[in-house]
Design an enzyme around this catalytic site. Structure first.
Site, PDB file in Angstrom:
ATOM      1  NE  ARG A   1     -29.593  96.747   3.126  1.00 51.39           N
ATOM      2  CZ  ARG A   1     -28.867  97.569   2.378  1.00 51.39           C
ATOM      3  NH1 ARG A   1     -27.883  98.277   2.924  1.00 51.39           N
ATOM      4  NH2 ARG A   1     -29.110  97.702   1.095  1.00 51.39           N
TER       5      ARG A   1
ATOM      6  CG  HIS B   1     -27.918  92.256   1.491  1.00 52.89           C
ATOM      7  ND1 HIS B   1     -27.798  93.272   0.568  1.00 52.89           N
ATOM      8  CD2 HIS B   1     -29.141  92.425   2.068  1.00 52.89           C
ATOM      9  CE1 HIS B   1     -28.899  94.014   0.578  1.00 52.89           C
ATOM     10  NE2 HIS B   1     -29.716  93.522   1.495  1.00 52.89           N
ATOM     11  CG  ASP B   2     -22.730  86.016   3.486  1.00 50.99           C
ATOM     12  OD1 ASP B   2     -22.072  86.011   2.425  1.00 50.99           O
ATOM     13  OD2 ASP B   2     -22.568  85.178   4.383  1.00 50.99           O
TER      14      ASP B   2
ATOM     15  CG  ASP C   1     -20.433  82.007   0.655  1.00 52.55           C
ATOM     16  OD1 ASP C   1     -20.988  83.110   0.879  1.00 52.55           O
ATOM     17  OD2 ASP C   1     -20.057  81.647  -0.486  1.00 52.55           O
TER      18      ASP C   1
ATOM     19  CG  ASN D   1     -24.724  93.724  -1.407  1.00 52.31           C
ATOM     20  OD1 ASN D   1     -25.829  93.748  -0.868  1.00 52.31           O
ATOM     21  ND2 ASN D   1     -24.149  92.607  -1.808  1.00 52.31           N
TER      22      ASN D   1
ATOM     23  N   PRO E   1     -33.747  89.923  -3.183  1.00 52.37           N
ATOM     24  CG  PRO E   1     -34.763  89.403  -1.162  1.00 52.37           C
ATOM     25  CD  PRO E   1     -33.562  89.083  -1.984  1.00 52.37           C
TER      26      PRO E   1
ATOM     27  CG  HIS F   1     -37.087  95.724   6.464  1.00 50.89           C
ATOM     28  ND1 HIS F   1     -37.803  95.550   5.296  1.00 50.89           N
ATOM     29  CD2 HIS F   1     -35.801  95.427   6.144  1.00 50.89           C
ATOM     30  CE1 HIS F   1     -36.996  95.167   4.320  1.00 50.89           C
ATOM     31  NE2 HIS F   1     -35.774  95.083   4.812  1.00 50.89           N
ATOM     32  CB  THR F   2     -38.111  96.224  13.643  1.00 55.25           C
ATOM     33  OG1 THR F   2     -38.500  97.068  14.729  1.00 55.25           O
ATOM     34  CG2 THR F   2     -36.980  95.329  14.112  1.00 55.25           C
TER      35      THR F   2
ATOM     36  CB  THR G   1     -39.379 101.900  17.699  1.00 52.87           C
ATOM     37  OG1 THR G   1     -39.878 100.725  17.016  1.00 52.87           O
ATOM     38  CG2 THR G   1     -40.547 102.619  18.330  1.00 52.87           C
TER      39      THR G   1
ATOM     40  CG  ASP H   1     -40.209  97.670  18.374  1.00 54.45           C
ATOM     41  OD1 ASP H   1     -40.302  97.596  17.129  1.00 54.45           O
ATOM     42  OD2 ASP H   1     -40.115  98.762  18.974  1.00 54.45           O
TER      43      ASP H   1
END
Length: 326
Positions: A67, A71-72, A79, A99, A166, A196-197, A251, A256
């Site tokens: 994540r 976000h970077d 950077d 964040n 987003p 998001h798994t 999971t 996966d």
């Protein structure tokens, strides 16, 4: 979490084919998989061992590092601006509202400290984060790919700019537009959303779907009713537990394709996740990835390489400490 040995990360079979000619318009710099071959040949091994050891002791590390990389790259490009600490004069990205829940910055700090001993003033924090993101995916059972390197660290980090990330409430048009601004297409959107798994979300990111959703529906009609009932119990009103929430995937420690299967069942946690199955432009990709995990792995790896090219700068610096601009 699926456990790979460190050597699996270093020498794993590359599942990506023909992805290294991808060019993202926002990047003017040239990256190279062997950028540190002569200046710090052990760079990836040092990073990978650091990530491996941290992940063994803290199962939250993989989701947090992955994540952090997203976000970077989505603010000023890849950077390492997300790693910079705030000062009295400047509130940095990591303290922007989206964040605040980021964590495990210490893993990048540890890798950087080891690299400064082995190869002083050589390996950028941006490259450390890019390699670490690949490693946490591989450690969790996902694909392995060659990380292109040669990024420089930025000198600017502003919390106010995190508004450009987003949001979990975005509809499909907003998502497509947000990714397009970074030179990323619809396939990249759906593949990268598969990240998001891994991970967990607090109630604040999805509770608007559970109550008073609209004038016609109390609960978001696109959400599986059984899931909604369970989430209402975990996220009561009023909610006195700021840590309450749910896992993004059943999971959640394994990389996966179960995330896509859950979208088909109406069990996406975020509105932005479930929206991927509700629109013809993205639905077919959700179905394809739910059916074929190897396809998802290939496309995810390709999109991660593409994401890693976003906003890469040539005139930055190599920070001595990732939390502080030189």
């Amino acid at each position: 979490m699926a456990r790979f040995s460190p050597n699996t990360i270093f020498y794993g079979i590359i599942l990506v084919v023909s992805i290294f000619n991808v060019i993202v318009p926002q990047s003017n710099a040239t990256l190279n998989a062997h950028y540190y071959g002569e200046t710090c040949s052990q760079a990836e091994k040092i990073i990978s061992l650091t990530v491996y050891n941290a992940s063994i002791y803290d199962p939250k590390v993989p989701a947090r590092i992955l994540r952090m990389f997203f976000h970077d790259c989505f603010i000023r490009g890849c950077d390492a601006s997300v790693l910079v600490d705030s000062t009295a004069e400047n509130q940095a990205e990591k303290d922007g509202p989206p964040n605040i829940s980021l964590g495990s910055f210490y893993v990048i700090d540890q890798a950087k400290a080891k690299l400064e001993l082995a190869c002083p003033r050589t390996v950028s924090c941006a490259d450390i984060l890019a390699v670490a993101a690949r490693d946490v995916v591989a450690l969790s059972g996902g694909p392995y790919w060659n990380v292109l390197k040669g990024r420089k660290d930025g000198r600017v980090s502003k919390a106010s700019e995190t508004i450009n990330l987003p949001a979990p409430t975005f509809n499909i048009s907003q998502l497509i537009g947000s990714f397009a601004k970074r030179g990323l297409g619809i396939k990249d959107l759906v593949a990268l959303s598969g990240g998001h798994t891994l991970g967990f979300s607090h109630c604040s990111s999805f509770e608007a779907r559970l109550r008073n959703f609209s004038a016609l529906h109390d609960v978001d009609p696109s959400m599986n009713i059984e899931l909604a009932q369970n989430l209402r119990k975990k996220c009561p009103k009023p909610n006195k537990d700021p840590k309450a929430g749910d896992f993004l995937d059943s999971t959640s420690s394994a990389f996966d394709n179960n995330y896509y299967k859950r979208l088909i069942a109406g069990k996406g946690l975020f509105g932005s996740d479930q929206a991927l199955f509700g629109d013809y432009r993205t639905k077919w990709l959700v179905e394809s990835f739910a059916t074929d995990q190897s396809l998802f792995f290939r496309e995810f790896a390709a999109s991660m390489v593409k994401l890693g090219n976003v906003g890469v700068i040539e005139n930055g610096e190599v920070r001595l400490k990732c939390r502080v601009v030189n």
